[in-house]
Design a protein around this motif. Structure first.
Motif, PDB file in Angstrom:
ATOM      1  N   MET A   1     -25.144   2.750 -22.081  1.00  0.00           N
ATOM      2  CA  MET A   1     -24.716   2.277 -23.398  1.00  0.00           C
ATOM      3  C   MET A   1     -23.989   3.360 -24.189  1.00  0.00           C
ATOM      4  N   PHE A   2     -24.402   4.625 -24.000  1.00  0.00           N
ATOM      5  CA  PHE A   2     -23.825   5.716 -24.775  1.00  0.00           C
ATOM      6  C   PHE A   2     -22.783   6.522 -23.992  1.00  0.00           C
ATOM      7  N   VAL A   3     -22.518   6.111 -22.760  1.00  0.00           N
ATOM      8  CA  VAL A   3     -21.504   6.792 -21.957  1.00  0.00           C
ATOM      9  C   VAL A   3     -20.173   6.081 -22.151  1.00  0.00           C
ATOM     10  N   ARG A   4     -19.163   6.815 -22.582  1.00  0.00           N
ATOM     11  CA  ARG A   4     -17.857   6.236 -22.858  1.00  0.00           C
ATOM     12  C   ARG A   4     -16.943   6.395 -21.641  1.00  0.00           C
ATOM     13  N   THR A   5     -16.508   5.289 -21.107  1.00  0.00           N
ATOM     14  CA  THR A   5     -15.614   5.302 -19.949  1.00  0.00           C
ATOM     15  C   THR A   5     -14.256   4.677 -20.267  1.00  0.00           C
ATOM     16  N   GLU A   6     -14.063   4.215 -21.512  1.00  0.00           N
ATOM     17  CA  GLU A   6     -12.814   3.562 -21.889  1.00  0.00           C
ATOM     18  C   GLU A   6     -11.689   4.588 -22.052  1.00  0.00           C
ATOM     19  N   THR A   7     -10.468   4.132 -21.859  1.00  0.00           N
ATOM     20  CA  THR A   7      -9.316   4.951 -22.223  1.00  0.00           C
ATOM     21  C   THR A   7      -9.171   4.926 -23.744  1.00  0.00           C
ATOM     22  N   PHE A   8      -8.267   5.750 -24.258  1.00  0.00           N
ATOM     23  CA  PHE A   8      -8.054   5.810 -25.705  1.00  0.00           C
ATOM     24  C   PHE A   8      -7.643   4.446 -26.251  1.00  0.00           C
ATOM     25  N   ARG A   9      -6.717   3.796 -25.576  1.00  0.00           N
ATOM     26  CA  ARG A   9      -6.249   2.486 -26.029  1.00  0.00           C
ATOM     27  C   ARG A   9      -7.349   1.438 -25.921  1.00  0.00           C
ATOM     28  N   GLU A  10      -8.128   1.497 -24.865  1.00  0.00           N
ATOM     29  CA  GLU A  10      -9.225   0.533 -24.702  1.00  0.00           C
ATOM     30  C   GLU A  10     -10.270   0.737 -25.786  1.00  0.00           C
ATOM     31  N   PHE A  11     -10.559   1.983 -26.117  1.00  0.00           N
ATOM     32  CA  PHE A  11     -11.548   2.266 -27.161  1.00  0.00           C
ATOM     33  C   PHE A  11     -11.109   1.639 -28.477  1.00  0.00           C
ATOM     34  N   ILE A  12      -9.849   1.815 -28.841  1.00  0.00           N
ATOM     35  CA  ILE A  12      -9.341   1.246 -30.094  1.00  0.00           C
ATOM     36  C   ILE A  12      -9.405  -0.278 -30.065  1.00  0.00           C
ATOM     37  N   ARG A  13      -9.073  -0.874 -28.917  1.00  0.00           N
ATOM     38  CA  ARG A  13      -9.077  -2.335 -28.809  1.00  0.00           C
ATOM     39  C   ARG A  13     -10.502  -2.894 -28.825  1.00  0.00           C
ATOM     40  N   PHE A  14     -11.426  -2.241 -28.142  1.00  0.00           N
ATOM     41  CA  PHE A  14     -12.797  -2.746 -28.051  1.00  0.00           C
ATOM     42  C   PHE A  14     -13.601  -2.480 -29.322  1.00  0.00           C
ATOM     43  N   TYR A  15     -13.330  -1.348 -29.980  1.00  0.00           N
ATOM     44  CA  TYR A  15     -14.135  -0.929 -31.138  1.00  0.00           C
ATOM     45  C   TYR A  15     -13.219  -0.611 -32.327  1.00  0.00           C
ATOM     46  N   PRO A  16     -12.577  -1.604 -32.890  1.00  0.00           N
ATOM     47  CA  PRO A  16     -11.596  -1.358 -33.964  1.00  0.00           C
ATOM     48  C   PRO A  16     -12.199  -0.760 -35.221  1.00  0.00           C
ATOM     49  N   ILE A  17     -13.413  -1.183 -35.600  1.00  0.00           N
ATOM     50  CA  ILE A  17     -14.019  -0.658 -36.829  1.00  0.00           C
ATOM     51  C   ILE A  17     -14.400   0.806 -36.658  1.00  0.00           C
ATOM     52  N   THR A  18     -14.998   1.127 -35.531  1.00  0.00           N
ATOM     53  CA  THR A  18     -15.327   2.526 -35.252  1.00  0.00           C
ATOM     54  C   THR A  18     -14.067   3.378 -35.262  1.00  0.00           C
ATOM     55  N   SER A  19     -12.997   2.863 -34.682  1.00  0.00           N
ATOM     56  CA  SER A  19     -11.724   3.592 -34.645  1.00  0.00           C
ATOM     57  C   SER A  19     -11.166   3.804 -36.044  1.00  0.00           C
ATOM     58  N   ILE A  20     -11.279   2.793 -36.901  1.00  0.00           N
ATOM     59  CA  ILE A  20     -10.793   2.912 -38.280  1.00  0.00           C
ATOM     60  C   ILE A  20     -11.607   3.957 -39.044  1.00  0.00           C
ATOM     61  N   LEU A  21     -12.923   3.959 -38.853  1.00  0.00           N
ATOM     62  CA  LEU A  21     -13.777   4.950 -39.520  1.00  0.00           C
ATOM     63  C   LEU A  21     -13.401   6.370 -39.101  1.00  0.00           C
ATOM     64  N   ILE A  22     -13.164   6.555 -37.813  1.00  0.00           N
ATOM     65  CA  ILE A  22     -12.757   7.871 -37.317  1.00  0.00           C
ATOM     66  C   ILE A  22     -11.419   8.269 -37.925  1.00  0.00           C
ATOM     67  N   ALA A  23     -10.491   7.314 -38.006  1.00  0.00           N
ATOM     68  CA  ALA A  23      -9.173   7.585 -38.584  1.00  0.00           C
ATOM     69  C   ALA A  23      -9.295   7.982 -40.056  1.00  0.00           C
ATOM     70  N   ILE A  24     -10.200   7.325 -40.790  1.00  0.00           N
ATOM     71  CA  ILE A  24     -10.415   7.670 -42.202  1.00  0.00           C
ATOM     72  C   ILE A  24     -10.966   9.082 -42.321  1.00  0.00           C
TER      73      ILE A  24
END
Length: 224
Positions: free
Chosen positions: A1-24
């Motif tokens: 559950m805590f191991v990240r295997t997604e690419t950068f683009r996949e991470f943004i697509r799968f977890y948009p809110i988390t990505s927005i928080l990081i961007a902020i």
């Protein structure tokens, strides 16, 4: 559950809110380090200052969640967000996850306002992140099927380490850590279903909550 295997683009697509928080996080950090006269002035309007909150600047209970005092502070909290946020974003959905994250941070900052003096100032997303850990503790106790045993161990170890670091480091806002954790745990009763029938707690759970309660009490009273 805590191991990240997604690419950068996949991470943004799968977890948009988390990505927005990081961007902020990154955006406010860039604004802070810009050699412009208005940068520090703008950021100063967002810092959590208890005395100014007392005077009615209530937005300062929320805005500190997105600020950080240094690059190491930013890096640690952003890494924690990447580690713990995605699974909860998928479990809760976008709207509930936003409410849980900001709600935990808000609770942490309200408790900080209550327990620290008017001169106290603070920034950081640690309260909100500890809120996520509090939600995982809820899942460990009431939704055991969601987390594997290894995931459970990771959550407990990191939570205890985080609380101990707060006890022995005067620069850490221990009140926000504890408040965020309790806030996230409490909010979990809104978002997740607790068991209808209560059971006698297992020995390991009993000792875990005993030790955690002692840490909470020590942490809170150390600031009184």
């Amino acid at each position: 559950m805590f191991v990240r295997t997604e690419t950068f683009r996949e991470f943004i697509r799968f977890y948009p809110i988390t990505s927005i928080l990081i961007a902020i996080h990154l955006l406010f950090w860039i604004i802070l380090i810009l050699p412009l006269s208005y940068s520090n002035l703008f950021i100063s309007q967002l810092v959590g200052v208890n005395g100014l909150i007392e005077q009615g600047e209530y937005w300062r209970l929320v805005t500190p969640i997105f600020l950080h005092s240094g690059f190491s502070h930013l890096l640690f909290n952003t890494f924690s967000l990447v580690l713990f946020a995605p699974a909860l974003e998928r479990l809760l959905g976008k709207s509930k996850f936003i409410f849980a994250y900001i709600g935990s941070g808000l609770i942490a900052n309200i408790i900080t306002f209550w327990l620290h003096p008017p001169t106290y100032s603070h920034v950081g997303s640690s309260g909100a992140i500890f809120g996520l850990l509090g939600m995982y503790i809820f899942l460990i106790l009431y939704q055991k099927h969601v987390l594997s045993s290894s995931d459970t161990q990771i959550v407990i170890v990191l939570l205890v380490i985080g609380l101990l670091m707060g006890l022995f480091n005067a620069r850490v806002n221990m009140v926000a850590h504890v408040g965020g954790m309790l806030g996230g745990f409490t909010l979990s009763f809104i978002f997740f279903k607790a068991p209808i029938h209560s059971h006698r707690p297992k020995t390991k759970q009993f000792y875990f909550w005993l030790i955690l309660s002692l840490l909470v009490i020590i942490g809170l009273f150390s600031y009184r």
